[in-house]
Design a protein around this motif. Sequence first.
Motif, PDB file in Angstrom:
ATOM      1  N   ASN A 111       0.858  -1.181   0.000  1.00 49.30           N
ATOM      2  CA  ASN A 111       0.000   0.000   0.000  1.00 49.30           C
ATOM      3  C   ASN A 111       0.894   1.231   0.000  1.00 49.30           C
ATOM      4  O   ASN A 111       1.865   1.297   0.754  1.00 49.30           O
ATOM      5  CB  ASN A 111      -0.902   0.012   1.239  1.00 49.30           C
ATOM      6  CG  ASN A 111      -1.814   1.213   1.235  1.00 49.30           C
ATOM      7  OD1 ASN A 111      -2.650   1.370   0.361  1.00 49.30           O
ATOM      8  ND2 ASN A 111      -1.625   2.088   2.208  1.00 49.30           N
ATOM      9  N   TRP A 158       3.189  -5.165  -6.507  1.00 47.87           N
ATOM     10  CA  TRP A 158       1.950  -4.541  -6.977  1.00 47.87           C
ATOM     11  C   TRP A 158       1.629  -3.506  -5.913  1.00 47.87           C
ATOM     12  O   TRP A 158       1.677  -3.793  -4.712  1.00 47.87           O
ATOM     13  CB  TRP A 158       0.825  -5.566  -7.058  1.00 47.87           C
ATOM     14  CG  TRP A 158       1.010  -6.608  -8.117  1.00 47.87           C
ATOM     15  CD1 TRP A 158       1.898  -7.647  -8.111  1.00 47.87           C
ATOM     16  CD2 TRP A 158       0.279  -6.720  -9.333  1.00 47.87           C
ATOM     17  NE1 TRP A 158       1.762  -8.395  -9.246  1.00 47.87           N
ATOM     18  CE2 TRP A 158       0.761  -7.856 -10.013  1.00 47.87           C
ATOM     19  CE3 TRP A 158      -0.751  -5.972  -9.906  1.00 47.87           C
ATOM     20  CZ2 TRP A 158       0.270  -8.261 -11.242  1.00 47.87           C
ATOM     21  CZ3 TRP A 158      -1.257  -6.386 -11.135  1.00 47.87           C
ATOM     22  CH2 TRP A 158      -0.742  -7.508 -11.786  1.00 47.87           C
ATOM     23  N   THR A 173      -1.021  -0.652  -4.300  1.00 48.78           N
ATOM     24  CA  THR A 173      -2.367  -0.092  -4.233  1.00 48.78           C
ATOM     25  C   THR A 173      -2.266   1.318  -3.679  1.00 48.78           C
ATOM     26  O   THR A 173      -1.398   1.619  -2.869  1.00 48.78           O
ATOM     27  CB  THR A 173      -3.309  -0.916  -3.325  1.00 48.78           C
ATOM     28  OG1 THR A 173      -2.820  -0.880  -1.977  1.00 48.78           O
ATOM     29  CG2 THR A 173      -3.419  -2.340  -3.799  1.00 48.78           C
ATOM     30  N   THR A 202      -5.008   4.816  -2.747  1.00 49.12           N
ATOM     31  CA  THR A 202      -6.294   5.507  -2.765  1.00 49.12           C
ATOM     32  C   THR A 202      -6.125   6.782  -1.959  1.00 49.12           C
ATOM     33  O   THR A 202      -5.227   6.880  -1.117  1.00 49.12           O
ATOM     34  CB  THR A 202      -7.431   4.627  -2.197  1.00 49.12           C
ATOM     35  OG1 THR A 202      -8.675   5.262  -2.454  1.00 49.12           O
ATOM     36  CG2 THR A 202      -7.270   4.386  -0.710  1.00 49.12           C
ATOM     37  N   TYR A 246     -10.234   0.157  -9.423  1.00 44.51           N
ATOM     38  CA  TYR A 246     -11.343  -0.596  -8.836  1.00 44.51           C
ATOM     39  C   TYR A 246     -12.553   0.311  -8.918  1.00 44.51           C
ATOM     40  O   TYR A 246     -12.599   1.359  -8.281  1.00 44.51           O
ATOM     41  CB  TYR A 246     -11.023  -0.964  -7.387  1.00 44.51           C
ATOM     42  CG  TYR A 246     -12.005  -1.914  -6.768  1.00 44.51           C
ATOM     43  CD1 TYR A 246     -11.954  -3.272  -7.069  1.00 44.51           C
ATOM     44  CD2 TYR A 246     -12.973  -1.470  -5.883  1.00 44.51           C
ATOM     45  CE1 TYR A 246     -12.849  -4.157  -6.493  1.00 44.51           C
ATOM     46  CE2 TYR A 246     -13.867  -2.351  -5.304  1.00 44.51           C
ATOM     47  CZ  TYR A 246     -13.800  -3.691  -5.616  1.00 44.51           C
ATOM     48  OH  TYR A 246     -14.692  -4.564  -5.053  1.00 44.51           O
ATOM     49  N   TRP A 304     -12.167  -4.763 -10.885  1.00 39.84           N
ATOM     50  CA  TRP A 304     -10.902  -4.209 -11.351  1.00 39.84           C
ATOM     51  C   TRP A 304     -10.938  -4.157 -12.867  1.00 39.84           C
ATOM     52  O   TRP A 304     -11.434  -5.082 -13.510  1.00 39.84           O
ATOM     53  CB  TRP A 304      -9.727  -5.084 -10.913  1.00 39.84           C
ATOM     54  CG  TRP A 304      -9.412  -4.983  -9.471  1.00 39.84           C
ATOM     55  CD1 TRP A 304      -9.728  -5.890  -8.495  1.00 39.84           C
ATOM     56  CD2 TRP A 304      -8.718  -3.927  -8.812  1.00 39.84           C
ATOM     57  NE1 TRP A 304      -9.268  -5.452  -7.280  1.00 39.84           N
ATOM     58  CE2 TRP A 304      -8.643  -4.253  -7.440  1.00 39.84           C
ATOM     59  CE3 TRP A 304      -8.159  -2.725  -9.248  1.00 39.84           C
ATOM     60  CZ2 TRP A 304      -8.024  -3.425  -6.512  1.00 39.84           C
ATOM     61  CZ3 TRP A 304      -7.538  -1.899  -8.319  1.00 39.84           C
ATOM     62  CH2 TRP A 304      -7.475  -2.254  -6.965  1.00 39.84           C
ATOM     63  N   VAL A 315      -9.949   2.784  -5.894  1.00 42.30           N
ATOM     64  CA  VAL A 315      -8.586   2.346  -5.578  1.00 42.30           C
ATOM     65  C   VAL A 315      -7.840   2.163  -6.893  1.00 42.30           C
ATOM     66  O   VAL A 315      -8.440   1.800  -7.909  1.00 42.30           O
ATOM     67  CB  VAL A 315      -8.592   0.999  -4.811  1.00 42.30           C
ATOM     68  CG1 VAL A 315      -7.180   0.578  -4.422  1.00 42.30           C
ATOM     69  CG2 VAL A 315      -9.485   1.053  -3.580  1.00 42.30           C
ATOM     70  N   LEU A 338      -4.301   0.336  -8.702  1.00 46.26           N
ATOM     71  CA  LEU A 338      -3.345  -0.761  -8.552  1.00 46.26           C
ATOM     72  C   LEU A 338      -2.392  -0.688  -9.723  1.00 46.26           C
ATOM     73  O   LEU A 338      -2.827  -0.555 -10.872  1.00 46.26           O
ATOM     74  CB  LEU A 338      -4.093  -2.097  -8.551  1.00 46.26           C
ATOM     75  CG  LEU A 338      -3.250  -3.370  -8.502  1.00 46.26           C
ATOM     76  CD1 LEU A 338      -2.584  -3.511  -7.127  1.00 46.26           C
ATOM     77  CD2 LEU A 338      -4.131  -4.589  -8.780  1.00 46.26           C
TER      78      LEU A 338
END
Length: 157
Positions: A44, A90, A92, A94, A124, A130, A141, A143
């Motif tokens: 994150n 990966w 994420t 937001t 998302y 997604w 969100v 990604l």
Amino acid sequence: MNHNKYISRANDSFLLYHFTSKGPKGSIQKSVIYSKTAVENIFNLAFGDYNPISDEINDLSISNNGDSVKVLATVAATLYTFTEKYPEAWITATGSTKARTRLYRMGIANNLAEIIEEFAIFGYNCKGHWEQFVVGEDYEVFLLTRKETYTSWKEAN
């Protein structure tokens, strides 16, 4: 991103970055943190004003230092450094508010051509799915991962 950026300093693990915003409100310390999640290779991204006394980040503060494009470009630059160190990651991200998520979406949309040269990016959506990032769509969100990582994942799945 082809915008002016601040110089950021990473810690030894490349999970924490510090930089200083400079503008009409003075010098404001900022930090970017990549936190491991419960899912392997998913991190994150969080960022905000850094308080060196409490050693905490405030992701709700509003600096209004007149340099939001430069700040976001600096945060984006840490993605390149972070994924060089963690190529299978990966990430994420937001916003801490709907308005900030919208700001990030606009920043991604405005720089999408450059972003997709190196990264695969997804959103998302409000339908709970997604999808590859589409300009003009609303996302809760984001990604992203290096294109090579996405290609390897896609081939394996």
